[in-house]
Write an enzyme that holds these catalytic residues in place. Structure first.
Site, PDB file in Angstrom:
ATOM      1  N   LYS A  90      28.712  43.589  45.741  1.00  0.00           N
ATOM      2  CA  LYS A  90      29.915  44.054  46.435  1.00  0.00           C
ATOM      3  C   LYS A  90      29.863  45.565  46.652  1.00  0.00           C
ATOM      4  CE  LYS A  90      34.974  43.719  45.906  1.00  0.00           C
ATOM      5  NZ  LYS A  90      36.057  43.192  45.034  1.00  0.00           N
ATOM      6  N   SER A 164      39.248  40.727  47.655  1.00  0.00           N
ATOM      7  CA  SER A 164      38.420  41.674  48.384  1.00  0.00           C
ATOM      8  C   SER A 164      36.923  41.387  48.317  1.00  0.00           C
ATOM      9  CB  SER A 164      38.679  43.092  47.853  1.00  0.00           C
ATOM     10  OG  SER A 164      38.342  43.190  46.485  1.00  0.00           O
ATOM     11  N   SER A 188      40.655  39.282  43.266  1.00  0.00           N
ATOM     12  CA  SER A 188      39.627  39.546  44.277  1.00  0.00           C
ATOM     13  C   SER A 188      38.336  38.770  44.099  1.00  0.00           C
ATOM     14  CB  SER A 188      39.321  41.050  44.328  1.00  0.00           C
ATOM     15  OG  SER A 188      40.396  41.743  44.893  1.00  0.00           O
TER      16      SER A 188
END
Length: 469
Positions: A90, A164, A188
């Site tokens: 990420k 996210s 997330s």
């Protein structure tokens, strides 16, 4: 991928893409497959599907092949739990030589001179970083998009892969990588897992190394992985937690509470979400567990404390990353400005989290696991949410995802797995929550449910191994 690399993939590599991480690693450890060939095959699949899902901000083709060659040459290859496994990271943790943007065009380009500890642990286990995945700006929202890009759900590209960790989830659901890093400050990891039919675990506080150099939303954010099987999740968690191999442990009959009431007033669970909970409850009872209905109480103070940390965390992140606030998206600029007010007003209070954690410890005094929904309905539309204002984004997020953030404030482990009949071609999921230290218990129960309620591992259109018969 160039033609020569593509041609080098012989018949022996047919079917390699889409295999679980644990199986790939076992084949690389034994010498049946080389890490270079495994990574090459996955990079080829990435090139074929990326235009349709928009999962990656950066693909590290040359660097990944060099890392794979190093795995093949390693004298320790036979002992590496993730030997040659392609992974994605990420875009908010450090990868040596790369710049983490946190999803913001306002970032200051500054390549990292060292890996974040979770990346270092994954690489030490033999994993190969093939790319950096997309996130919404400052990882604040439950859809992943930004100027010029929208990350799409492989199950239905008209829908978001959530956020996210949306890029990481899309990559795993499309079979581009079998395992991907993500993190979770208010859901997330768990929201993208629910949107994309994956399994994930938000660890409890202090179990896995957290953010370095930027804020962890005042202790709410935790690192983890997204996977398609419980075995892969267990292996990934073992590596990140440095806990050693996590063999399945039979926890015996459990007392399981079920709660479906939304902590957000006015939000109701849809029929497909309720059917997912009902399907899990039926299997838990059939397996001999005791199931009872009991709702944890999320107090107004806890709810406000969570929101205060979310707002203030944006201000701290913008400050710590040295962002040009005028270059930030309007929604994020408003978010950070409210966060600055929250910080100055002293509304981020440690005792709020401590009191809520103590309350939840009381809840789990005679309950082993809590089962809840994850989201109220299908994922948000895949659209440029960054063009809409702060209120539109936060309202959409709150109405879709009310069941995850409380466990970040409490610092307790929470696991999401696919279950139930699905939502018109999209997966449905449930959440398992446990007391502090219950990660192994949650993984065991998830494995039992996986055997009793097996799920499809990849989105149908992108499935490298479609079911037959």
């Amino acid at each position: 991928m160039d033609a020569s690399a593509d041609a080098a993939l012989g018949p022996a590599l047919e079917g390699v893409v889409g295999l679980p991480a644990t199986e790939l690693a076992a084949r690389v450890r034994s010498g049946e497959l080389s890490a270079v060939d495994v990574v090459t095959a996955h990079l080829r699949h990435l090139a074929e599907v990326e235009a349709r899902i928009g999962a990656f901000r950066l693909v590290r083709t040359e660097a990944a092949l060099a890392e794979a060659a190093a795995v093949d040459a390693s004298p320790d290859r036979a002992a590496l739990p993730l030997a040659g496994v392609p992974i994605a990271v990420k875009d908010n943790v450090a990868v040596t030589g790369e710049t983490a943007t946190d999803g913001s065009l306002a970032h200051v380009p500054q390549p990292a001179d060292a890996d974040h500890p979770v990346v270092a642990r994954l690489r030490a286990a033999g994993a190969v970083v093939v790319g950096i995945t997309r996130v919404p700006e400052l990882c604040l929202y439950s859809a992943t998009d930004g100027p010029g890009t929208v990350t799409r759900n492989p199950w239905d590209t008209a829908r978001s892969s959530a956020g996210s960790s949306g890029g990481s989830a899309a990559a795993v659901a499309a079979g581009v990588v079998p395992l991907a890093h993500g993190n979770d400050g208010m859901g997330s990891l768990r929201l993208p897992a629910a949107a994309c039919g994956l399994v994930t675990l938000k660890p409890g506080r202090g179990v896995v190394p957290g953010p370095v150099g930027v804020n962890s939303w005042f202790g709410m954010a935790e690192n983890g992985v997204l996977a398609t099987t419980v075995d892969d999740l267990r292996t990934g968690f073992s590596v990140l937690s440095a806990a050693g191999p996590q063999a399945p442990v039979d926890s015996g009959p459990l007392r399981v509470a079920v709660a479906t009431r939304s902590p957000v007033p006015g939000v109701r669970l849809d029929a497909a979400g309720r059917a997912a909970v009902d399907a899990v409850v039926a299997e838990l009872r059939a397996a001999g567990h005791t199931v009872l209905t009991r709702e944890p109480v999320v107090t107004p103070a806890a709810a406000l404390g969570t929101v205060a940390r979310w707002l203030a965390g944006a201000d701290v992140d913008a400050e710590g990353l040295g962002l040009d606030r005028q270059a930030m998206e309007p929604r994020s600029r408003t978010h950070a400005r409210l966060g600055r007010w929250v910080r100055r007003a002293g509304l981020v209070r440690p005792r709020t989290a401590e009191a809520f954690r103590a309350r939840m410890e009381g809840f789990f005094a005679d309950v082993d696991v809590l089962v809840t929904p994850v989201v109220a309905g299908p994922p948000l539309a895949a659209r440029p949410w960054h063009e809409r204002g702060f209120l539109a984004n936060t309202t959409a997020n709150a109405r879709w995802a009310p069941w995850t953030s409380a466990w970040n404030l409490a610092g307790l482990p929470a696991l999401v797995l696919p279950a139930g009949p699905g939502r018109e071609g999209l997966p449905t999921s449930v959440q398992l929550v446990g007391p502090a230290g219950a990660e192994t218990r949650l993984l065991w129960l998830a494995g039992e449910l996986e055997r009793r309620l097996p799920w499809r591992r990849h989105a149908p259109v992108f499935d490298p191994h479609p079911p037959t018969g």
